[in-house]
Design a protein around this motif. Structure first.
Motif, PDB file in Angstrom:
ATOM      1  N   ARG A  26       0.948  -1.280  -0.066  1.00  0.00           N
ATOM      2  CA  ARG A  26      -0.031  -0.098  -0.067  1.00  0.00           C
ATOM      3  C   ARG A  26       0.963   1.213  -0.095  1.00  0.00           C
ATOM      4  O   ARG A  26       2.146   1.161   0.041  1.00  0.00           O
ATOM      5  N   SER A  27       0.181   2.347  -0.316  1.00  0.00           N
ATOM      6  CA  SER A  27       0.656   3.825  -0.138  1.00  0.00           C
ATOM      7  C   SER A  27       2.201   3.885  -1.102  1.00  0.00           C
ATOM      8  O   SER A  27       3.141   4.359  -0.570  1.00  0.00           O
ATOM      9  N   PHE A  28       1.901   3.172  -2.343  1.00  0.00           N
ATOM     10  CA  PHE A  28       2.930   3.498  -3.113  1.00  0.00           C
ATOM     11  C   PHE A  28       3.302   5.065  -3.508  1.00  0.00           C
ATOM     12  O   PHE A  28       4.446   5.412  -3.917  1.00  0.00           O
ATOM     13  N   ASN A  29       2.188   5.673  -3.548  1.00  0.00           N
ATOM     14  CA  ASN A  29       2.352   7.177  -3.849  1.00  0.00           C
ATOM     15  C   ASN A  29       3.377   7.932  -2.777  1.00  0.00           C
ATOM     16  O   ASN A  29       3.742   9.084  -3.236  1.00  0.00           O
ATOM     17  N   ILE A  30       3.761   7.520  -1.650  1.00  0.00           N
ATOM     18  CA  ILE A  30       4.632   8.211  -0.452  1.00  0.00           C
ATOM     19  C   ILE A  30       5.762   7.533  -0.795  1.00  0.00           C
ATOM     20  O   ILE A  30       6.906   8.075  -0.031  1.00  0.00           O
ATOM     21  N   TYR A  31       6.357   7.058  -1.779  1.00  0.00           N
ATOM     22  CA  TYR A  31       7.679   6.530  -1.928  1.00  0.00           C
ATOM     23  C   TYR A  31       8.361   7.223  -3.260  1.00  0.00           C
ATOM     24  O   TYR A  31       7.882   7.609  -4.349  1.00  0.00           O
ATOM     25  N   TYR A  52       8.393  11.371  -4.524  1.00  0.00           N
ATOM     26  CA  TYR A  52       6.967  11.144  -4.207  1.00  0.00           C
ATOM     27  C   TYR A  52       6.176  12.793  -4.226  1.00  0.00           C
ATOM     28  O   TYR A  52       6.975  13.473  -3.830  1.00  0.00           O
ATOM     29  N   GLY A  53       4.964  12.797  -4.202  1.00  0.00           N
ATOM     30  CA  GLY A  53       4.247  14.124  -3.976  1.00  0.00           C
ATOM     31  C   GLY A  53       4.477  14.876  -5.191  1.00  0.00           C
ATOM     32  O   GLY A  53       3.499  14.896  -6.252  1.00  0.00           O
ATOM     33  N   ILE A  69      11.995   8.846 -16.639  1.00  0.00           N
ATOM     34  CA  ILE A  69      11.332   8.229 -15.511  1.00  0.00           C
ATOM     35  C   ILE A  69      10.134   8.757 -15.440  1.00  0.00           C
ATOM     36  O   ILE A  69       9.739  10.029 -15.507  1.00  0.00           O
ATOM     37  N   SER A  70       9.057   7.844 -15.147  1.00  0.00           N
ATOM     38  CA  SER A  70       7.836   8.173 -14.745  1.00  0.00           C
ATOM     39  C   SER A  70       6.922   7.182 -14.036  1.00  0.00           C
ATOM     40  O   SER A  70       7.701   6.100 -13.637  1.00  0.00           O
ATOM     41  N   ARG A  71       6.021   7.561 -13.324  1.00  0.00           N
ATOM     42  CA  ARG A  71       5.149   6.629 -12.588  1.00  0.00           C
ATOM     43  C   ARG A  71       3.763   6.831 -12.752  1.00  0.00           C
ATOM     44  O   ARG A  71       3.227   7.749 -12.973  1.00  0.00           O
ATOM     45  N   ASP A  72       3.054   5.629 -12.320  1.00  0.00           N
ATOM     46  CA  ASP A  72       1.632   5.404 -12.361  1.00  0.00           C
ATOM     47  C   ASP A  72       1.343   4.864 -10.838  1.00  0.00           C
ATOM     48  O   ASP A  72       1.309   3.668 -10.856  1.00  0.00           O
ATOM     49  N   ASN A  73       0.738   5.720  -9.982  1.00  0.00           N
ATOM     50  CA  ASN A  73       0.613   5.266  -8.853  1.00  0.00           C
ATOM     51  C   ASN A  73      -0.501   4.489  -8.665  1.00  0.00           C
ATOM     52  O   ASN A  73      -0.789   3.594  -7.755  1.00  0.00           O
ATOM     53  N   ASN A  76       0.875   1.263  -9.269  1.00  0.00           N
ATOM     54  CA  ASN A  76       1.921   0.999  -8.107  1.00  0.00           C
ATOM     55  C   ASN A  76       3.251   0.711  -9.162  1.00  0.00           C
ATOM     56  O   ASN A  76       3.776  -0.332  -9.084  1.00  0.00           O
ATOM     57  N   THR A  77       3.420   1.159 -10.270  1.00  0.00           N
ATOM     58  CA  THR A  77       4.497   0.858 -11.216  1.00  0.00           C
ATOM     59  C   THR A  77       5.322   2.328 -11.351  1.00  0.00           C
ATOM     60  O   THR A  77       4.629   3.577 -11.645  1.00  0.00           O
ATOM     61  N   VAL A  78       6.278   2.244 -11.556  1.00  0.00           N
ATOM     62  CA  VAL A  78       7.402   2.966 -12.276  1.00  0.00           C
ATOM     63  C   VAL A  78       7.987   2.679 -13.591  1.00  0.00           C
ATOM     64  O   VAL A  78       8.179   1.383 -13.493  1.00  0.00           O
ATOM     65  N   TYR A  79       8.149   3.521 -14.346  1.00  0.00           N
ATOM     66  CA  TYR A  79       8.921   3.261 -15.708  1.00  0.00           C
ATOM     67  C   TYR A  79      10.103   3.878 -16.108  1.00  0.00           C
ATOM     68  O   TYR A  79      10.391   5.026 -15.521  1.00  0.00           O
ATOM     69  N   LEU A  80      10.953   3.208 -16.869  1.00  0.00           N
ATOM     70  CA  LEU A  80      12.284   4.008 -17.605  1.00  0.00           C
ATOM     71  C   LEU A  80      12.160   3.717 -18.828  1.00  0.00           C
ATOM     72  O   LEU A  80      12.576   2.716 -19.571  1.00  0.00           O
TER      73      LEU A  80
END
Length: 125
Positions: A26-31, A52-53, A69-73, A76-80
């Motif tokens: 959980r809480s992937f968005n705070i990482y 994060y944020g 680099i990008s993320r989709d909260n 729960n995924t980060v891309y490169l």
């Protein structure tokens, strides 16, 4: 959070590749999330991070302008996204995560508590 990286493989110089890293928990968005890489015979080095944020992004000089680099909260995924790949980009790529990591430490690997297993990217000339 547990991380699992994927997307590595063999690519020709000048080509592109997208790596993904999915996190469990959980809480992937705070990482704060990052990608590091380790070439054969070399130390692991920072490649890119996304905070994060704010979602602010940071890159090493060696990948700036070529990698994104990008993320989709929600996923729960980060891309490169890696473009204009060169043989010197050949490495095992690791995703990493840490809660509330601030910008001062964002490129330092030992601040990250969570690591994926690594995915090999090989760029042929």
């Amino acid at each position: 959070v547990q991380l699992q990286a994927s997307g590595g493989g063999l690519v020709q110089a000048g080509g592109s590749r997208r790596l993904s890293c999915i996190g469990s928990g959980r809480s992937f968005n705070i990482y704060t999330l990052a990608w590091f890489r380790q070439a054969p015979g070399k130390d692991r080095e920072f490649a890119a991070a996304i905070r994060y944020g704010t979602g602010a992004t940071y890159y090493s000089d060696s990948v700036k302008g070529r990698f994104t680099i990008s993320r989709d909260n929600a996923k729960n995924t980060v891309y490169l996204q890696m473009n204009s790949l060169q043989p010197e980009d050949t490495a095992v790529y690791y995703c990493a995560a840490d809660r509330y990591l601030n910008v001062d430490n964002i490129s330092t690997e030992w601040y990250y508590d969570c690591w994926g297993q690594g995915t090999q990217v090989t760029v042929s000339s």
